[in-house]
Design an enzyme around this catalytic site. Structure first.
Site, PDB file in Angstrom:
ATOM      1  N   HIS A  34      16.460 -12.625  -6.718  1.00 44.10           N
ATOM      2  CA  HIS A  34      17.950 -12.911  -5.702  1.00 44.10           C
ATOM      3  C   HIS A  34      17.739 -12.670  -4.943  1.00 44.10           C
ATOM      4  CE1 HIS A  34      19.211  -9.667  -8.315  1.00 44.10           C
ATOM      5  NE2 HIS A  34      18.751  -9.450  -9.646  1.00 44.10           N
ATOM      6  N   HIS A  37      17.661  -8.306  -5.038  1.00 44.71           N
ATOM      7  CA  HIS A  37      16.070  -8.201  -4.573  1.00 44.71           C
ATOM      8  C   HIS A  37      16.019  -8.467  -3.486  1.00 44.71           C
ATOM      9  CE1 HIS A  37      15.275  -9.880  -8.944  1.00 44.71           C
ATOM     10  NE2 HIS A  37      15.184  -8.516  -9.168  1.00 44.71           N
ATOM     11  N   GLN A 153      18.160   3.825 -13.659  1.00 48.64           N
ATOM     12  CA  GLN A 153      16.908   3.800 -13.593  1.00 48.64           C
ATOM     13  C   GLN A 153      16.574   4.642 -12.162  1.00 48.64           C
ATOM     14  OE1 GLN A 153      14.135   0.278 -14.226  1.00 48.64           O
ATOM     15  NE2 GLN A 153      15.071   0.171 -11.670  1.00 48.64           N
ATOM     16  N   SER A 186      18.709 -11.008 -12.490  1.00 48.64           N
ATOM     17  CA  SER A 186      18.563 -12.523 -12.983  1.00 48.64           C
ATOM     18  C   SER A 186      18.697 -12.805 -14.647  1.00 48.64           C
ATOM     19  CB  SER A 186      16.527 -11.748 -13.123  1.00 48.64           C
ATOM     20  OG  SER A 186      15.920 -11.724 -12.395  1.00 48.64           O
TER      21      SER A 186
END
Ligand code: AMP
Length: 288
Positions: A34, A37, A153, A186
């Site tokens: 999407h 990204h 992350q 996502s």
């Protein structure tokens, strides 16, 4: 644009790019691409001469009761999207390519993975850091691009790269949002129309937090309780709302330095995450 399905193929592609003196950028993804990204791919295309997008739904970062089997896979659309954005090659290995034997070597980053998503998803970050270490060794990028959407992350990967001396740079790009503020993900496609409407409360709660902070509220508990009321009022089931130091991810009681506000909330069975950063010299656009 090339598609490399094997480790040999991608190594060959990258070797040719390097021989031509190109700077190599890597955008690791799990596909179902999407505009979030897309922003990473565009940033990579701006800063590098050769852009690798990896698409791999990594089984080792999913828990036994998580959504690995039903994670969206939209490979043909992803290929067209990467091509439009100017990627040079997609690395799309099979699980057998990445894990030909039972994995006996794991990369684990301590402490930084104890809280937030690490507490709710045991083993998740071990899977993430191990697959990223493998991707970095396979692709040998000069720069790898990650999204602030997955704030923990980003902190964990940065630390892994520093601790293990990977000869590369990590770039973290801002969160891309839908027009109503919902962070692109996502997993948004799992939401029913009613859940999709409710899910915007994540962004609204973060915005409220930013406003409370701008008006002088420095107590983490007060900020958290205000957000909790808004999210529960909208029908979200809270996994966590945490206010932590931006670098150490240690809980903060009183905000005196750059601080991460991170939330994970279920809408139905779909778990979404979002975050914002509070800085003492706050600008209007601080919620990215
Ligand atoms: P994923 O495919 O979900 O593993 O995500 C791949 C990369 O895209 C990660 O570095 C994410 O942080 C990043 N990403 C996902 N969603 C967004 C978003 N809405 N904005 C910016 N980056 C994102």
């Amino acid at each position: 644009m090339n598609i490399a399905a094997t480790i040999n193929d991608i190594r060959h592609c990258v070797r040719s790019a390097r021989q031509a003196g190109k700077r190599v950028g890597l955008v690791p993804t799990m596909g179902a691409l999407h505009a979030g990204h897309g922003s990473l791919i565009e940033q990579a295309a701006k800063e590098c001469d050769y852009v690798v997008v990896s698409i791999f739904v990594n089984p080792t970062q999913f828990g036994p009761n998580e959504d690995f089997a039903r994670y969206p896979r939209t490979f043909d659309q992803d290929v067209a999207y990467c091509q439009r954005l100017g990627a040079d090659v997609i690395f799309a290995p099979t699980a057998e390519q990445m894990y030909p034997h039972p994995q006996r070597t794991w990369v684990e980053v301590e402490k930084l993975t104890d809280g937030l998503c690490g507490a709710s998803r045991p083993g998740h970050f071990r899977g993430v850091t191990t697959v990223c270490a493998k991707l970095f060794n396979i692709v040998t990028p000069d720069v790898a691009y990650f999204g602030q959407k997955d704030a923990q992350q980003a902190v964990v990967i940065r630390r892994m790269v520093e601790d293990l001396n990977f000869p590369m740079t990590i770039r973290v790009c801002p969160i891309v949002r839908e027009p109503d503020g919902l962070a692109m993900s996502s997993r948004n496609r799992y939401l029913s129309p009613a859940e999709r409407q409710k899910a915007v409360c994540l962004y609204q709660a973060l915005e409220t937090c930013r406003r409370d902070f701008a008006q002088g509220c420095r107590a983490a508990n007060g900020l958290i309780e205000h957000m909790r009321g808004l999210i529960e009022g909208a029908g979200g089931r809270i996994d966590y709302i945490c206010i932590v130091d931006f670098e150490t991810l240690e809980p903060v009681e009183t905000i005196t330095r750059p601080t991460l506000v991170a939330v994970a909330v279920f809408f139905g069975s779909t778990r979404l995450i979002d975050n914002c950063v509070l800085c003492l010299h706050q600008t209007e656009n601080n919620v990215q």
